[in-house]
Write an enzyme that holds these catalytic residues in place. Structure first.
Site, PDB file in Angstrom:
ATOM      1  N   CYS A  30      -1.377  -3.745  -0.423  1.00 39.59           N
ATOM      2  CA  CYS A  30      -1.800  -4.709  -1.443  1.00 39.59           C
ATOM      3  C   CYS A  30      -0.922  -4.622  -2.695  1.00 39.59           C
ATOM      4  CB  CYS A  30      -3.283  -4.515  -1.736  1.00 39.59           C
ATOM      5  SG  CYS A  30      -4.057  -5.991  -2.388  1.00 39.59           S
ATOM      6  N   HIS A  40      -6.269  -3.931   3.136  1.00 40.39           N
ATOM      7  CA  HIS A  40      -6.586  -2.524   2.853  1.00 40.39           C
ATOM      8  C   HIS A  40      -7.146  -1.832   4.092  1.00 40.39           C
ATOM      9  CE1 HIS A  40      -6.452  -2.534  -1.634  1.00 40.39           C
ATOM     10  NE2 HIS A  40      -6.690  -3.821  -1.482  1.00 40.39           N
ATOM     11  N   GLU A  56      -7.377   1.211   4.579  1.00 37.06           N
ATOM     12  CA  GLU A  56      -8.076   2.429   4.144  1.00 37.06           C
ATOM     13  C   GLU A  56      -9.540   2.149   3.775  1.00 37.06           C
ATOM     14  OE1 GLU A  56      -6.085   0.659   2.364  1.00 37.06           O
ATOM     15  OE2 GLU A  56      -6.761   0.622   0.278  1.00 37.06           O
TER      16      GLU A  56
HETATM   17  N1  GLN Z   1      -4.204  -8.521  -7.364  1.00 41.87           N
HETATM   18  C1  GLN Z   1      -3.600  -7.230  -7.418  1.00 41.87           C
HETATM   19  C2  GLN Z   1      -2.166  -7.280  -7.967  1.00 41.87           C
HETATM   20  O1  GLN Z   1      -1.642  -8.307  -8.198  1.00 41.87           O
HETATM   21  C3  GLN Z   1      -3.583  -6.562  -6.073  1.00 41.87           C
HETATM   22  C4  GLN Z   1      -4.983  -6.300  -5.613  1.00 41.87           C
HETATM   23  C5  GLN Z   1      -5.147  -5.104  -4.741  1.00 41.87           C
HETATM   24  O2  GLN Z   1      -4.290  -4.196  -4.702  1.00 41.87           O
HETATM   25  N2  GLN Z   1      -6.283  -5.015  -4.114  1.00 41.87           N
HETATM   26  O3  GLN Z   1      -1.597  -6.270  -8.169  1.00 41.87           O
END
Ligand code: GLN
Length: 189
Positions: A80, A170, A172
């Site tokens: 992410c 994710h 995890e």
């Molecule tokens: N929206 C977050 C970003 O731009 C990422 C979200 C996440 O890691 N769950 O960094």
């Protein structure tokens, strides 16, 4: 096997738990000197807020070290926000952090309010896995050495480039350990 987890911000505990389930030793990176204090076989960059994590990496003087480590072949897994930090290009942001992976990311790609959802989809080399998205990015395109490993609704949500693995979701946060197993399988190859 020992895996370093970047613990500056975000969902790092969940990665540590997941790696523990798989019998891997973990090691927390909280400041620059941790990067050099012992040996490890791979690095995880967790989800969280990429702007905050990127700023902390810079403030702590770690950005170049982490980038060099990845370029010299240390296996890295970014989830992410971690995917955003690895991207060489971000469609809707000018803040490139590590810039080691041939992918163009789109931040908050699913919208801010309705941006969190779960589904299952096929990931190449892994199988059908549950995917949890939280204000997630997706990958607009892969190029160069990067290969798409999974798509959801026509958007790329996982990619690999040699020693680098990135997922918009994710793993995890689920009970399914297979994506982490895939990452551990990249080590020593
Ligand atoms: N929206 C977050 C970003 O731009 C990422 C979200 C996440 O890691 N769950 O960094």
């Amino acid at each position: 096997m020992r895996i370093a987890v970047l613990c500056l911000q975000g969902a790092f505990i969940e990665h540590i738990r997941m790696l523990g389930k798989l019998g891997a030793e973990t090691f927390e990176i909280r400041q620059r000197r941790d990067l050099f204090s012992r040996s490890y076989d791979g690095l995880i960059i967790p989800g969280g807020e990429s702007t905050v994590m990127g700023k902390l990496l810079g403030d702590l003087g770690m950005t170049d070290d982490v980038r060099n480590m990845i370029k010299s072949g240390t296996p890295v897994f970014g989830t992410c926000a971690g995917l955003i930090l690895l991207a060489k290009e971000i469609e809707n942001d000018s803040r490139i952090c590590l810039g080691t992976m041939d992918i163009t990311a789109r931040r908050n790609a699913y919208g801010r309010q309705l941006g969190s959802f779960a589904c299952t989809a096929e990931m190449k080399g892994v199988g059908t896995v549950p995917m949890t998205f939280i204000r997630a990015p997706y990958i607009e395109r892969v190029y160069g050495g990067a290969e798409a490993l999974a798509t959801v609704d026509g958007h790329i949500v996982a990619a690999r480039q040699d020693n680098q693995l990135a997922t918009a979701f994710h793993p995890e946060l689920t009970d399914d350990t297979r994506v982490h197993e895939y990452f551990l399988g990249m080590i020593g190859k």
